[in-house]
Enzyme design. Structure first.
Site, PDB file in Angstrom:
ATOM      1  N   GLY A  17       0.813  -1.216   0.000  1.00 25.58           N
ATOM      2  CA  GLY A  17       0.000   0.000   0.000  1.00 25.58           C
ATOM      3  C   GLY A  17       0.839   1.255   0.000  1.00 25.58           C
ATOM      4  N   ASP A  66      -2.989  -7.142  -5.796  1.00 24.19           N
ATOM      5  CA  ASP A  66      -3.976  -7.291  -4.730  1.00 24.19           C
ATOM      6  C   ASP A  66      -3.340  -8.199  -3.687  1.00 24.19           C
ATOM      7  OD1 ASP A  66      -6.029  -7.997  -3.025  1.00 24.19           O
ATOM      8  OD2 ASP A  66      -7.469  -8.456  -4.620  1.00 24.19           O
ATOM      9  N   TYR A 156     -12.031  -5.445  11.687  1.00 25.47           N
ATOM     10  CA  TYR A 156     -10.764  -4.709  11.576  1.00 25.47           C
ATOM     11  C   TYR A 156     -10.031  -4.688  12.916  1.00 25.47           C
ATOM     12  CZ  TYR A 156      -7.672  -0.649  10.949  1.00 25.47           C
ATOM     13  OH  TYR A 156      -6.585   0.200  10.899  1.00 25.47           O
ATOM     14  N   ALA A 159      -8.513  -8.062  13.602  1.00 24.22           N
ATOM     15  CA  ALA A 159      -7.314  -8.284  12.800  1.00 24.22           C
ATOM     16  C   ALA A 159      -6.120  -7.549  13.392  1.00 24.22           C
ATOM     17  CB  ALA A 159      -7.551  -7.842  11.361  1.00 24.22           C
TER      18      ALA A 159
END
Length: 252
Positions: A17, A66, A156, A159
């Site tokens: 990213g 990805d 989220y 994680a």
């Protein structure tokens, strides 16, 4: 005046990213140190690469990928190693902090969140460690949402708790090889995505009241801590989580 970490010059750095938000600031931070940077992302980053090259005279390698496709992620890391040498610094930064009421979470939503926010982190770590030499550094971006028990984003938050546990376990397992594994837990960093999707004036004001330092955080605020953990200046730090949040969460 920015610090110079001399051992990062020519280091082979891989960032997930790395073309937008915090990741873009990290890419530029490493380029400014003279590192050889490769990064992956789903969106085209050609304009960012050209601008970074013009600014730093140090062109990053962008590989469209990805990260939830493990084979594609591994192939991207192989390509980066072929261009720059075996990865010596891995920064797992890519994430998706979508909001969902706990009662609205479906198995598909849960699996998709873990795929990008946790599974991809592990397999990037595993791939980097295949050829990483002693002194190598892995930095996993987590979040203070885990420390705060933030509502409205349970997949989220879960994680990110997993990232901290994984970081400690890998630090213990790979420490004998001289590989360090640490995490960074940012506070609310106002990227373009955050400003567009969730950062209402009311939400920003309420969060600012939680901070000890009364200034909004920007992606550039994450660069210094990341460079420190990547460099030999933190040579005896591993299995740790560095919180950079302007003083919201207490970890003592």
């Amino acid at each position: 005046m920015n610090a110079t970490f001399h051992d990062l010059r020519d280091a082979s750095v891989f960032i997930t990213g790395g073309g937008s938000g915090i990741g873009a600031a990290l890419t530029e931070g490493f380029l400014a140190q003279g590192a050889r940077v490769a990064f992956v992302g789903r969106s085209d980053a050609a304009a960012f690469v050209d601008a970074a090259d013009a600014t730093y005279q140090n062109r990053p390698l962008f590989i469209r990928c990805d990260i939830t496709d493990t084979d594609a992620l591994r192939a991207a890391m192989d390509r980066a190693a072929a261009a720059h040498g075996p990865v010596s610094v891995l920064v797992n930064n890519a994430a998706n902090d979508m909001r969902h009421s706990a009662m609205d979470v479906t198995p598909d939503i849960w699996d998709a969140s873990q795929a990008v926010n946790l599974k991809a982190y592990f397999f990037a770590c595993q791939k980097a460690a295949e050829r990483m030499e002693p002194g190598g550094s892995i930095i996993n971006y987590s979040s203070i949402t885990y420390l705060m028990g933030a509502a409205g984003m349970v997949p989220y938050v879960t994680a990110n708790a997993g990232i901290m546990g994984m970081t400690r376990a890998l630090a213990r397992e790979w420490g004998p090889r001289g590989i360090r594994v640490n995490a960074i837990a940012p506070g609310w960093v106002f990227t373009e995505k955050q400003e567009t999707m969730w950062a209402t004036p009311e939400a920003k004001a309420a969060f600012l009241d939680k901070q000890c330092l009364r200034a909004f955080m920007a992606p550039q605020d994450m660069v210094g801590g990341t460079l420190f953990l990547a460099s030999s200046m933190s040579a005896m730090m591993t299995g740790q989580t560095m919180v950079i949040d302007a003083g919201v969460a207490s970890t003592g």
